[in-house]
Design a protein around this motif. Sequence first.
Motif, PDB file in Angstrom:
ATOM      1  N   GLY A  97       0.828  -1.209   0.000  1.00 44.62           N
ATOM      2  CA  GLY A  97       0.000   0.000   0.000  1.00 44.62           C
ATOM      3  C   GLY A  97       0.855   1.248   0.000  1.00 44.62           C
ATOM      4  N   PRO A  98       0.320   2.376  -0.461  1.00 41.56           N
ATOM      5  CA  PRO A  98       1.099   3.608  -0.439  1.00 41.56           C
ATOM      6  C   PRO A  98       1.354   4.026   1.016  1.00 41.56           C
ATOM      7  CG  PRO A  98      -1.183   4.068  -1.036  1.00 41.56           C
ATOM      8  CD  PRO A  98      -1.053   2.578  -0.941  1.00 41.56           C
ATOM      9  N   TYR A  99       2.596   4.143   1.394  1.00 42.85           N
ATOM     10  CA  TYR A  99       2.984   4.453   2.771  1.00 42.85           C
ATOM     11  C   TYR A  99       2.366   3.465   3.772  1.00 42.85           C
ATOM     12  CZ  TYR A  99       5.003   8.564   0.734  1.00 42.85           C
ATOM     13  OH  TYR A  99       5.767   9.396  -0.037  1.00 42.85           O
ATOM     14  N   GLY A 100       2.129   2.245   3.305  1.00 41.11           N
ATOM     15  CA  GLY A 100       1.625   1.201   4.201  1.00 41.11           C
ATOM     16  C   GLY A 100       0.124   1.199   4.394  1.00 41.11           C
ATOM     17  N   ALA A 101      -0.621   1.932   3.553  1.00 44.59           N
ATOM     18  CA  ALA A 101      -2.065   2.071   3.750  1.00 44.59           C
ATOM     19  C   ALA A 101      -2.851   0.963   3.063  1.00 44.59           C
ATOM     20  CB  ALA A 101      -2.528   3.419   3.211  1.00 44.59           C
ATOM     21  N   LYS A 102      -3.993   0.638   3.655  1.00 44.38           N
ATOM     22  CA  LYS A 102      -4.997  -0.197   3.007  1.00 44.38           C
ATOM     23  C   LYS A 102      -6.223   0.667   2.738  1.00 44.38           C
ATOM     24  CE  LYS A 102      -3.970  -4.660   5.161  1.00 44.38           C
ATOM     25  NZ  LYS A 102      -4.501  -5.701   6.062  1.00 44.38           N
ATOM     26  N   ASN A 103      -7.181   0.103   2.026  1.00 48.77           N
ATOM     27  CA  ASN A 103      -8.412   0.848   1.774  1.00 48.77           C
ATOM     28  C   ASN A 103      -9.405   0.640   2.907  1.00 48.77           C
ATOM     29  OD1 ASN A 103      -7.048   1.187  -0.571  1.00 48.77           O
ATOM     30  ND2 ASN A 103      -8.829   0.856  -1.869  1.00 48.77           N
TER      31      ASN A 103
END
Lengths: 783, 160
Positions: free
Chosen positions: A722-728
């Motif tokens: 994920g971008p910068y470790g993000a999930k949705n």
Amino acid sequence: MPEYRFIGKPADRVDALEKVLGSAMYIADYFVPGMLLARTIRSTLPHARIKRIDLSAALKIPGVVAAITSEDFVNHGRFGYPVEDMFMLAYERARYVGDGIVSIAAETESALQQAVDAAVIELEELPAVFDMTHALDPSSALIGEQPADAEGYPRGNLLNQYAVRKGDPAHELSTCAVTLEAEYSTMHQEHAYLEPEGALAIPESDGSLTVYASCQSPFLNRANLVKVLGLPEGRVRVIQPVVGGAFGGKDDLMYQISAQVARLAQLTGRPVKMILPREESMIASYKRDAMQMHIQLGADASGRLRASRIHALVDSGAYSSITPFTAWRSSIHAMGPYRYDACHVDTDVVYTNNGYSGAFRGFGNAEVCFAIESAMDELALKLGIDPIDLRLQNCLLPCDITAHGQKLGDDVGLAECLDEVRRLSGWQHKHPLYTSEASKAPIPGELRRGIGVAALFHGISLGAEGADFAAGTLEVNPDYSLTLTSGLTDYGTGSRTTFTLIAAETLGLDPNRFVMPRPDTNSAQDSGPTVASRATVLGGNATRVTAEQLSQLLNQAAADLFACRPAEIIRHGELFIGPGEEPASFEKVVDHARKIGLALSSRGRWSAPEISWSMQKGQGKPYFAYHYGAQVAEVLVDTGTGKVDVTGFWAVHNTGKVIFPQGAYGQLFGGIAQGLGYALMERVDFDQGYLQATNFDEYLIPTSMDIPDIQGEFVEKPFSAGPYGAKNLGETGLVPAAPAIVNAIANATGRRIRSLPANLERVLLGRDLRKEGSSTACKLGLK
Amino acid sequence: MKYSLLLNNQRVEVEAPGDISLLKLLREYLHLTGTKEGCDVGECGACSVLLDGKLVNSCMVLAAQAADREVITIEGVCLPDGSPNDLQQAFIRYGAVQCGFCTPGMILAGEALLADNPQPTRTEIREAIAGNLCRCTGYQQIVDAIEQTSLSRKEKKGHA
């Protein structure tokens, strides 16, 4: 975890200012000189042959300018994704009450109304199907238009079938110490976005068309318009104005409305606008599908789950819309986030004449989550195990292998969510207390407390449903601001802010420098549909890649300025620092880039990691990763009236790094509110194909009085892809809310409700009161 | 017919049919499109305006009923220089805005409450906005924004 400057920090929504001032332009706010108004005449029968259309009288009315039918589109306006079974206006047959047949453009509302009254549309009623359990009977009328094999095909209304296969659950179940077998059902749900659908088409002097449309996916809209209008891609431009909510609901119907105003604009050479009144919006628009689910669960006496066997039936209604994808998602998630030795899921998707179903936040998972999480609670009761303990004992852990045969990564955080939500909600104290209170016979009218839990997993993005990529662009403007575009759109979700923060973080530039124009097919890059919680991971990664490319260009310019290698450039805030020199500002670096002829723009694209699914084997890697979460609801049930008050709500979700906290909480709370409506009050009732509630006076959605203050927390275990470790997280707040509430009601009353919504009569009496349906509301609403 | 009203502190006169709602008068004849139409049956509150200081659904008020009275729409809430007032700022800061379609009505409902009851409890805030539907936020951050505005107005008053 690294320290970020903008990510995870307080930030304002980029579009909030114009919204609080009342200056944000929604589609209904566009008034263009010379603009005509349009309306669509819709079927008042659930299934009918269109025998004759005579518009001559309507066209003679002063002020009426043009009228169109399916004949006015290329190939009768056939479209649809993933199955092409719809038309921009109904062709030959109308298949649900609300199916558009004729569109008219006129100078004034009164001329338009007179034309609607004068138009002659002769319909011959055809046999219809309203009961999904009989849709596959050989004697049922054929609703869908099956391909050539329809003839003699015994299951003509079968749209799709999906399976998950692991081991032999029938055998396992026969040897389990404790088993459960139950049937659950969910109703259709209306999106109830506050802004009804609308579109405005403007013919340009060069023969091209600009269409403003309150839709989710401008690129899909353009692709459809190009196809049915017979124009080249470069001649159709779709712009998305500010959208007043969508929740999955502004696709297919919006493409029809867009095509209708576009064709009328082409024919008249004038701008044409159509805005749906609420009644027409509710009658014509697609809903969350209704489902019936038969579940068998088996465990050993210690509570270890061994087998699940699930059969699900999905009502797609008159058209397929995106139901093949939502039903596939249902199939993949039907067993819940648990380990089994054996698991079979079989899902049948059928056509009926109950409106039609399509995308709705949760995308097939809200339905099956209600069923499996109810079943888990029933099983816990049978086993005499605390419901949270049972879930903890069986929930998916890092590096587990799912029922689909997928090995999970180290991002799985469900156990943490369950532990934390237990602590936050005071479960340890409340659950035994309320359980013992419920064991005593109620004094009539007594208020009973209850507490319930539900867990979820939710595959990120489209999964094996479709090609998964997103693209973005970035450009430095002459005034040192930056224009950022994404093909994924923001219809209230906050994704524009998320993308802005990601670009700012990646480039080390202040977020206020960035401008994200309204989504426009002429300037943004196609990124597929904005559905399925795709924006943060797909659009976020595309933004990150695009920003990294621009960052390299900037470093190149700075290196040239300092006569050093790009690798030697150090960034501090917005400053560029070279070896032993005065730092250069962003402006200075940009000026230098211009001097040496270096164009400061970039285009980036990000594709999701490889996934695979075998329809035959029912095994594979359906999604590249999952979001996990757990919610607890506390209720107060009036045993005299059946009224349920949700008095407390706690939610803990494994989101990965949260990029825009204010937006993340907003998505969580808003999702839970929709799930609360789904649990207790929202009832889209089709009686003989006629919708019974056509406006907010009858279709009740939660008000501020129906929802308690919610306590939400995020488990920010970083997600490497994920971008910068993000999930949705756009959809996931909604998914477990209904089963948590219904489980709380069962805890309070000792009565299990297996059909949504848990309305007064079901809570009080445990059954439905049969009400006589009527076609009046629909007929009035379409007049 | 000719309508005359005190709209957002300015006397306005406009020619329009006699049988239209205040909502239509505002949007189509006075070009103030910040007031939204969500249901046209008085259920959703997107068309909320203040009529002589009272919160009303403008879709349920005949334009003629507003004649010679004071009407405040979302366009009249901001500061004289066009910047957001404290409640509008709080809506931004506390995440009370998502799709934004209910926002104008919500802000007017908040102003009507704070004028009437400057120190409302959270429950009183929830009661005051119960006629304004929001499908995006779950209301919590809207309640936060109104609550915080009431606290900051109290503080300001205390300092004054």
